[in-house]
Enzyme design. Structure first.
Site, PDB file in Angstrom:
ATOM      1  N   TYR A 106       0.827  -1.208   0.000  1.00 59.30           N
ATOM      2  CA  TYR A 106       0.000   0.000   0.000  1.00 59.30           C
ATOM      3  C   TYR A 106       0.860   1.258   0.000  1.00 59.30           C
ATOM      4  O   TYR A 106       1.871   1.317   0.687  1.00 59.30           O
ATOM      5  CB  TYR A 106      -0.906   0.030   1.235  1.00 59.30           C
ATOM      6  CG  TYR A 106      -1.784   1.256   1.242  1.00 59.30           C
ATOM      7  CD1 TYR A 106      -2.924   1.292   0.461  1.00 59.30           C
ATOM      8  CD2 TYR A 106      -1.433   2.377   1.964  1.00 59.30           C
ATOM      9  CE1 TYR A 106      -3.707   2.432   0.418  1.00 59.30           C
ATOM     10  CE2 TYR A 106      -2.212   3.519   1.929  1.00 59.30           C
ATOM     11  CZ  TYR A 106      -3.346   3.542   1.154  1.00 59.30           C
ATOM     12  OH  TYR A 106      -4.123   4.677   1.101  1.00 59.30           O
ATOM     13  N   TRP A 131       1.237   5.655  -1.764  1.00 52.64           N
ATOM     14  CA  TRP A 131       0.925   6.635  -2.805  1.00 52.64           C
ATOM     15  C   TRP A 131       1.955   6.701  -3.919  1.00 52.64           C
ATOM     16  O   TRP A 131       1.688   7.272  -4.958  1.00 52.64           O
ATOM     17  CB  TRP A 131       0.762   8.012  -2.177  1.00 52.64           C
ATOM     18  CG  TRP A 131      -0.668   8.304  -1.875  1.00 52.64           C
ATOM     19  CD1 TRP A 131      -1.505   7.571  -1.089  1.00 52.64           C
ATOM     20  CD2 TRP A 131      -1.428   9.401  -2.385  1.00 52.64           C
ATOM     21  NE1 TRP A 131      -2.748   8.157  -1.062  1.00 52.64           N
ATOM     22  CE2 TRP A 131      -2.723   9.284  -1.838  1.00 52.64           C
ATOM     23  CE3 TRP A 131      -1.156  10.477  -3.212  1.00 52.64           C
ATOM     24  CZ2 TRP A 131      -3.738  10.200  -2.121  1.00 52.64           C
ATOM     25  CZ3 TRP A 131      -2.162  11.383  -3.488  1.00 52.64           C
ATOM     26  CH2 TRP A 131      -3.435  11.245  -2.943  1.00 52.64           C
TER      27      TRP A 131
HETATM   28  N1  LIG Z   1      -2.156   8.254  12.313  1.00 57.18           N
HETATM   29  C1  LIG Z   1      -2.473   8.370  11.033  1.00 57.18           C
HETATM   30  N2  LIG Z   1      -1.874   7.585  10.106  1.00 57.18           N
HETATM   31  C2  LIG Z   1      -2.196   7.701   8.810  1.00 57.18           C
HETATM   32  C3  LIG Z   1      -3.140   8.650   8.375  1.00 57.18           C
HETATM   33  C4  LIG Z   1      -3.763   9.467   9.360  1.00 57.18           C
HETATM   34  O1  LIG Z   1      -4.632  10.309   9.058  1.00 57.18           O
HETATM   35  N3  LIG Z   1      -3.392   9.313  10.671  1.00 57.18           N
HETATM   36  N4  LIG Z   1      -3.456   8.743   7.043  1.00 57.18           N
HETATM   37  C5  LIG Z   1      -3.327   7.527   6.255  1.00 57.18           C
HETATM   38  C6  LIG Z   1      -3.510   7.745   4.826  1.00 57.18           C
HETATM   39  S1  LIG Z   1      -4.997   8.456   4.361  1.00 57.18           S
HETATM   40  C7  LIG Z   1      -2.620   7.334   3.895  1.00 57.18           C
HETATM   41  S2  LIG Z   1      -3.068   7.413   2.241  1.00 57.18           S
HETATM   42  C8  LIG Z   1      -1.319   6.763   4.277  1.00 57.18           C
HETATM   43  C9  LIG Z   1      -0.179   7.214   3.353  1.00 57.18           C
HETATM   44  O2  LIG Z   1       0.892   6.337   3.458  1.00 57.18           O
HETATM   45  P1  LIG Z   1       1.899   6.099   2.250  1.00 57.18           P
HETATM   46  O3  LIG Z   1       1.199   6.278   0.951  1.00 57.18           O
HETATM   47  O4  LIG Z   1       2.584   4.824   2.496  1.00 57.18           O
HETATM   48  O5  LIG Z   1       2.911   7.318   2.456  1.00 57.18           O
HETATM   49  P2  LIG Z   1       3.942   7.985   1.452  1.00 57.18           P
HETATM   50  O6  LIG Z   1       4.826   8.827   2.288  1.00 57.18           O
HETATM   51  O7  LIG Z   1       3.202   8.662   0.349  1.00 57.18           O
HETATM   52  O8  LIG Z   1       4.774   6.752   0.915  1.00 57.18           O
HETATM   53  C10 LIG Z   1       5.136   6.606  -0.408  1.00 57.18           C
HETATM   54  C11 LIG Z   1       6.518   5.992  -0.473  1.00 57.18           C
HETATM   55  O9  LIG Z   1       6.783   5.677  -1.838  1.00 57.18           O
HETATM   56  C12 LIG Z   1       8.092   6.110  -2.186  1.00 57.18           C
HETATM   57  N5  LIG Z   1       8.123   6.314  -3.639  1.00 57.18           N
HETATM   58  C13 LIG Z   1       7.750   7.413  -4.336  1.00 57.18           C
HETATM   59  N6  LIG Z   1       7.897   7.195  -5.647  1.00 57.18           N
HETATM   60  C14 LIG Z   1       8.375   5.949  -5.796  1.00 57.18           C
HETATM   61  C15 LIG Z   1       8.711   5.149  -6.917  1.00 57.18           C
HETATM   62  O10 LIG Z   1       8.596   5.545  -8.067  1.00 57.18           O
HETATM   63  N7  LIG Z   1       9.148   3.887  -6.671  1.00 57.18           N
HETATM   64  C16 LIG Z   1       9.289   3.395  -5.422  1.00 57.18           C
HETATM   65  N8  LIG Z   1       9.731   2.151  -5.285  1.00 57.18           N
HETATM   66  N9  LIG Z   1       8.978   4.128  -4.340  1.00 57.18           N
HETATM   67  C17 LIG Z   1       8.513   5.375  -4.530  1.00 57.18           C
HETATM   68  C18 LIG Z   1       8.311   7.347  -1.353  1.00 57.18           C
HETATM   69  O11 LIG Z   1       9.681   7.651  -1.227  1.00 57.18           O
HETATM   70  C19 LIG Z   1       7.634   6.941  -0.044  1.00 57.18           C
HETATM   71  O12 LIG Z   1       8.535   6.275   0.806  1.00 57.18           O
HETATM   72  O13 LIG Z   1      -1.010   7.127   5.626  1.00 57.18           O
HETATM   73  C20 LIG Z   1      -2.045   6.732   6.520  1.00 57.18           C
HETATM   74  N10 LIG Z   1      -1.599   6.877   7.888  1.00 57.18           N
HETATM   75  N1  LIG Z   2      -0.995  18.458   2.226  1.00 59.04           N
HETATM   76  C1  LIG Z   2      -1.471  17.204   2.210  1.00 59.04           C
HETATM   77  N2  LIG Z   2      -2.709  16.961   1.722  1.00 59.04           N
HETATM   78  C2  LIG Z   2      -3.199  15.702   1.725  1.00 59.04           C
HETATM   79  C3  LIG Z   2      -2.430  14.603   2.168  1.00 59.04           C
HETATM   80  C4  LIG Z   2      -1.131  14.878   2.688  1.00 59.04           C
HETATM   81  O1  LIG Z   2      -0.406  13.974   3.138  1.00 59.04           O
HETATM   82  N3  LIG Z   2      -0.695  16.180   2.688  1.00 59.04           N
HETATM   83  N4  LIG Z   2      -2.945  13.314   2.102  1.00 59.04           N
HETATM   84  C5  LIG Z   2      -4.050  13.073   1.183  1.00 59.04           C
HETATM   85  C6  LIG Z   2      -4.729  11.814   1.493  1.00 59.04           C
HETATM   86  S1  LIG Z   2      -3.949  10.367   1.058  1.00 59.04           S
HETATM   87  C7  LIG Z   2      -5.960  11.746   2.020  1.00 59.04           C
HETATM   88  S2  LIG Z   2      -6.706  10.239   2.214  1.00 59.04           S
HETATM   89  C8  LIG Z   2      -6.688  12.959   2.409  1.00 59.04           C
HETATM   90  C9  LIG Z   2      -7.271  12.781   3.779  1.00 59.04           C
HETATM   91  O2  LIG Z   2      -8.208  13.732   4.045  1.00 59.04           O
HETATM   92  P1  LIG Z   2      -8.732  13.884   5.534  1.00 59.04           P
HETATM   93  O3  LIG Z   2      -8.758  12.586   6.211  1.00 59.04           O
HETATM   94  O4  LIG Z   2     -10.009  14.628   5.513  1.00 59.04           O
HETATM   95  O5  LIG Z   2      -7.557  14.801   6.114  1.00 59.04           O
HETATM   96  P2  LIG Z   2      -7.015  15.069   7.605  1.00 59.04           P
HETATM   97  O6  LIG Z   2      -6.109  16.248   7.479  1.00 59.04           O
HETATM   98  O7  LIG Z   2      -6.454  13.843   8.184  1.00 59.04           O
HETATM   99  O8  LIG Z   2      -8.299  15.470   8.407  1.00 59.04           O
HETATM  100  C10 LIG Z   2      -9.053  16.626   8.087  1.00 59.04           C
HETATM  101  C11 LIG Z   2      -9.428  17.356   9.352  1.00 59.04           C
HETATM  102  O9  LIG Z   2     -10.380  16.611  10.087  1.00 59.04           O
HETATM  103  C12 LIG Z   2     -10.350  17.113  11.419  1.00 59.04           C
HETATM  104  N5  LIG Z   2     -10.789  16.079  12.344  1.00 59.04           N
HETATM  105  C13 LIG Z   2     -10.049  15.085  12.886  1.00 59.04           C
HETATM  106  N6  LIG Z   2     -10.828  14.314  13.695  1.00 59.04           N
HETATM  107  C14 LIG Z   2     -12.064  14.846  13.655  1.00 59.04           C
HETATM  108  C15 LIG Z   2     -13.306  14.510  14.262  1.00 59.04           C
HETATM  109  O10 LIG Z   2     -13.436  13.540  15.004  1.00 59.04           O
HETATM  110  N7  LIG Z   2     -14.365  15.292  13.958  1.00 59.04           N
HETATM  111  C16 LIG Z   2     -14.285  16.365  13.137  1.00 59.04           C
HETATM  112  N8  LIG Z   2     -15.380  17.065  12.894  1.00 59.04           N
HETATM  113  N9  LIG Z   2     -13.125  16.710  12.560  1.00 59.04           N
HETATM  114  C17 LIG Z   2     -12.034  15.956  12.804  1.00 59.04           C
HETATM  115  C18 LIG Z   2      -8.916  17.522  11.684  1.00 59.04           C
HETATM  116  O11 LIG Z   2      -8.883  18.796  12.323  1.00 59.04           O
HETATM  117  C19 LIG Z   2      -8.277  17.518  10.318  1.00 59.04           C
HETATM  118  O12 LIG Z   2      -7.518  18.672  10.019  1.00 59.04           O
HETATM  119  O13 LIG Z   2      -5.814  14.069   2.439  1.00 59.04           O
HETATM  120  C20 LIG Z   2      -5.070  14.201   1.240  1.00 59.04           C
HETATM  121  N10 LIG Z   2      -4.442  15.492   1.235  1.00 59.04           N
HETATM  122 MO   LIG Z   3      -5.031   8.665   2.043  1.00 64.68          MO
END
Ligand SMILES: Nc1nc2c(c(=O)[nH]1)N[C@H]1C(S)=C(S)[C@@H](COP(=O)(O)OP(=O)(O)OC[C@H]3O[C@@H](n4cnc5c(=O)[nH]c(N)nc54)[C@H](O)[C@@H]3O)O[C@H]1N2
Ligand SMILES: Nc1nc2c(c(=O)[nH]1)N[C@H]1C(S)=C(S)[C@@H](COP(=O)(O)OP(=O)(O)OC[C@H]3O[C@@H](n4cnc5c(=O)[nH]c(N)nc54)[C@H](O)[C@@H]3O)O[C@H]1N2
Ligand SMILES: [Mo]
Length: 756
Positions: free
Chosen positions: A108, A110
């Site tokens: 998993y 991005w």
């Molecule tokens: N506590 C908490 N944890 C969370 C979240 C949260 O809200 N709270 N959010 C979650 C969410 S929504 C998501 S989507 C995940 C994101 O988690 P990930 O998608 O695993 O995070 P990234 O940092 O985007 O990791 C991408 C990795 O791919 C590598 N990469 C980039 N390009 C390439 C390539 O071309 N080839 C290879 N081999 N590698 C490459 C980058 O260097 C990086 O290490 O985190 C989740 N974790």
């Molecule tokens: N800059 C930047 N943008 C991103 C990403 C990133 O890594 N960096 N990741 C992308 C990815 S993979 C995803 S999936 C999306 C995720 O999108 P989201 O999951 O919506 O993003 P978050 O920033 O984790 O959360 C949004 C807001 O929800 C609020 N929140 C947290 N808990 C609660 C709650 O219990 N109730 C309410 N009402 N609000 C709450 C927090 O204040 C937080 O800032 O974001 C995407 N956008």
């Molecule tokens: Mo995500």
């Protein structure tokens, strides 16, 4: 010197070399470019780059097998051929001894923009043609919603990403009720790339027309200042109670759309009974749970009952214990108001959480790889990876199925960073210690690479050619290399081709094509669709020469929800009943007490208590995408003086602990501890601290993160038995001033390396 157009998940940009410096400028067509572009120049030359194929000493010298030295060991730099030979032999050993399902290829993450070099896609194809693999389903982004929504609203993308467009919000919405907000920091990002950031403009246009915005969130910056929102700083994790009370108040006043509930919904009698059964879900009841006073709730219920109302639910709300409930209750609230399917009205999950929501589909398909069938049927819900490794053979529930965790011996990861994205990292370390072999390709020495046995250096997008495209962005980008590969880095495709050849499946993997030949092949589909529809259809060489191509967009017609509203019989939703299921007999039939047959308020297990009295919100970072390019100028420049991540703390909570703005603090609970630098601010609700994800895990010997990674503190448990989604957003913690001098942050230094 010419500018080259390139694409990233946070925007299309133009780049050029200027006296040895890579200059990155936003695409001129982007009205609101992302500051995250500032991280890109560091990608090529940062010392965190993996310079050569590397192998963990313990694995190289002692062979594969469970090993708790993972995460502590040093690495040997080995020749490509020698290491690929050993890896091919190990893949064969695992498959022959334990079966193909013993290979975990969920992988998993991005990765990077670019359709051909999409890291997971390449790995999945490689593993599929060489025998198959245990895969993962759903995402960390929307694990709970992705399982729930097909039961209650229908096809996921159709009723979320393509349901309510930003143009329709700008033109029609009177009240935007945004649960979790729609933070511009989040819509800056869209998987596959985005050429125009429209959210600020659309919200501004709605505001200028007179729309009112209500922000329900513990964090004020979750809506832009420009919209001057009413801020309801809710107790985290309690939105469902507020939604139920809004429904109750509307229904008690007779303001619900009885006709819509009768003709377009099923399950309303059960939900209505629940709202009025003791404890009655009225405003006073919800005030005690949410911390929002009853008069405010009643006033809000009155307001959303008039004019065009849009209920948005950020993804964060469902990345939490019982995360199914706020999504379901939000949809039910929109149904009670009778607004589902109206322009700029109804319900939208995820609008503003990502930059590719609220856009219209392109009228033609973009170049994408077709999926190769996986001969192995085994899967896990993606966020249950540590459970799988720690408990092979154990039973668990998922979406009505009784399932058993497979016994995985080898995990292969490209384009993801589980030691960023998973919860309870100290537990994940114990889980990864159980593997025989852990293989990672990454351009940089992430915490995941530092736990792997075999670390293969991959190129970044800047070092290879590709096509940037997304199904809802009109710009097709010819991504040209800006640099030769760094060190010994190779494209994932090249690495996997070499490995497939060693396993006797070279042709099945490459189809005899070079990268350029693949790009030409993938482009043909788009070219043909353009020609078929009578649009200008340049051939590949013309497209490549021009550097970008504008694609036609489809109609902005409200999609399946608008059609369903107009004709529920002729255009049923893809739910079991064809209607909006505000109650679901399918889900009720599963008999899960943690996800009953209608939206319900369920007390969480994880919650603040006397020892850990604060909620920690671990949300998406404003200054980077997840952990990517954490060492880049924009990300690094926003951290504290000692290089720690910033934690926001309310003045009342800071004062109670003798914490001043700028102090290094220690966040802790029974799972772990992390150091961060305090920013004392009333932008955050009292009783809540906010520490974004993505600062690379930099563990002290006891696992304490020197750098501020919140996932040492989060709980590794599924949202519910229905969807088993990630619940990392909210955790209970305590905070104190760092009791000692903060140790130096070393997250971005490579591990100890020596030649073999
Ligand atoms: N506590 C908490 N944890 C969370 C979240 C949260 O809200 N709270 N959010 C979650 C969410 S929504 C998501 S989507 C995940 C994101 O988690 P990930 O998608 O695993 O995070 P990234 O940092 O985007 O990791 C991408 C990795 O791919 C590598 N990469 C980039 N390009 C390439 C390539 O071309 N080839 C290879 N081999 N590698 C490459 C980058 O260097 C990086 O290490 O985190 C989740 N974790
Ligand atoms: N800059 C930047 N943008 C991103 C990403 C990133 O890594 N960096 N990741 C992308 C990815 S993979 C995803 S999936 C999306 C995720 O999108 P989201 O999951 O919506 O993003 P978050 O920033 O984790 O959360 C949004 C807001 O929800 C609020 N929140 C947290 N808990 C609660 C709650 O219990 N109730 C309410 N009402 N609000 C709450 C927090 O204040 C937080 O800032 O974001 C995407 N956008
Ligand atoms: Mo995500």
């Amino acid at each position: 010197m010419t500018d080259l157009t390139h694409s990233s998940h946070w925007g299309v940009f133009r780049a050029r070399w200027d006296d040895g410096d890579l200059q990155v400028r936003p695409h001129p067509g982007d009205p609101d470019p992302s500051p995250v572009l500032g991280n890109i120049p560091a990608a090529l030359t940062h010392p965190a780059r993996v310079a050569a194929p590397s192998v963990r000493r313990g694995w190289w010298e002692d062979g594969p097998g469970p090993d708790d030295r993972r995460g502590h060991d040093d690495y040997l730099e080995v020749g490509w051929d020698e290491l690929l030979d050993r890896l091919a032999a190990e893949l064969t050993r695992v498959r022959e001894t334990h079966g193909d399902a013993a290979v975990y290829g969920g992988s998993y993450g991005w990765a990077s923009a670019g359709r051909f070099h999409h890291a997971q896609g390449q790995l999945h194809r490689f593993l599929a043609v060489t025998g198959g693999y245990t895969r993962s389903v759903n995402t960390y982004s929307g694990g709970a919603a992705e399982v729930l929504i097909p039961h209650v609203l229908g096809g996921f993308d159709a009723v979320t990403r393509y349901a309510v467009s930003w143009d329709s919000v700008a033109a029609h919405t009177d009240t935007v009720l945004a649960f979790g907000g729609m933070a511009l920091k989040n819509s800056t990002v869209a998987a596959g790339g985005v050429s125009r950031h429209v959210e600020r403009g659309a919200m501004g246009a709605a505001k200028a027309r007179g729309a009112r915005f209500v922000l329900v969130s513990p964090l004020r910056p979750d809506l832009p200042d420009e919209v001057d929102a009413q801020w309801l700083p809710i107790e985290p994790g309690t939105d469902t109670a507020l939604m139920l009370a809004l429904m109750h108040t509307v229904v008690a006043a007779g303001g619900h759309d009885r006709e819509f509930l009768r003709t377009h919904c099923v399950g309303w009698p059960e939900l209505e009974r629940y709202l009025f059964a003791g404890p009655v879900k009225d405003a006073d009841w919800a005030a005690g749970i949410t911390g929002i006073d009853a008069a405010t709730i009643r006033e809000l219920a009155g307001r959303i009952g008039t004019g065009r109302t849009l209920v948005t639910v950020a993804q964060s709300l469902q990345r939490s214990e019982h995360g199914e409930q706020p999504v379901w209750a939000g949809a039910a609230l929109a149904a009670v108001l009778g607004q589902v399917g109206l322009p700029g009205g109804g319900f939208c999950y995820g609008l503003g959480s990502l930059g590719h929501y609220g856009r219209v589909r392109n009228a033609v398909p973009v170049p994408t790889m077709t999926r190769t069938p996986n001969p192995v049927g085994e899967f896990i819900p993606v966020a249950r990876v540590a459970d799988m490794l720690l408990h092979p053979g154990e039973a668990y529930e998922y979406n009505g199925e009784h399932r058993v965790y497979p016994h995985v011996r080898l995990a292969y990861w490209l384009g993801g960073n589980p030691f960023h994205h998973h919860q309870d990292l100290n537990r994940l370390r114990r889980a990864v210690a159980r593997l025989d072999t852990f293989v990672v390709h990454d351009p940089v020495w992430t915490a995941t690479a530092r736990h792997a046995d075999v670390v293969l250096p991959s190129t970044t997008t800047l070092e290879r050619e590709d096509i940037g495209a997304s199904g809802s962005d009109p710009l097709l980008v010819a991504m040209k290399p800006l640099s030769p590969p760094r060190g010994q880095a190779r494209d994932d495709y090249e690495i996997l081709s070499a490995l497939a050849g060693r396993l006797g499946h070279g042709d099945a993997f490459t189809h005899g094509r070079t990268t350029r030949e693949w790009l030409e092949h993938l482009y043909l589909r788009t070219q043909k669709a353009l020609a078929d529809r009578g649009h200008p259809a340049p051939d590949f060489d013309e497209f490549w020469e021009a550097g970008e191509l504008e694609l036609p967009s489809g109609p902005d017609d409200g999609g399946v929800l608008a059609k369903f509203r107009a004709d529920p019989v002729g255009h049923p939703l893809a739910t079991p009943s064809g209607k909006v299921e505000v109650g679901s007999s399918t889900i009720a039939g599963f008999g899960y007490d943690d996800c009953p047959g209608h939206p319900a308020w369920l007390e969480p297990i994880e919650r603040p208590d006397a020892r850990h009295p604060l909620w920690m919100v671990a949300n998406q970072p404003a200054t980077r995408l997840h952990s990517q390019l954490d060492f880049g100028a924009h990300s690094a420049g926003a951290k504290g003086a000692g290089g720690q991540e910033i934690v926001r703390v309310h003045p009342v909570d800071a004062a109670a602990r003798g914490i001043a703005d700028g102090d290094v603090v220690r966040l802790h609970n029974d799972r772990g501890a992390a150091l961060a630098q305090a920013r004392v601010t009333d932008e955050v609700r009292a009783g809540v601290v906010q520490l974004p994800t993505g600062a690379w895990w930099d563990p002290e010997p006891d696992g304490t993160c020197r750098h501020g990674n919140p996932n040492v503190l989060t709980r590794d448990a599924g949202t519910s038995r229905l969807s088993q989604g990630c619940s990392g957003q909210l955790s209970a913690v305590e905070l104190e001033r760092c009791p000692h001098t903060a140790p130096t942050v070393r997250a971005h230094e490579p591990p100890p390396l020596s030649p073999v």
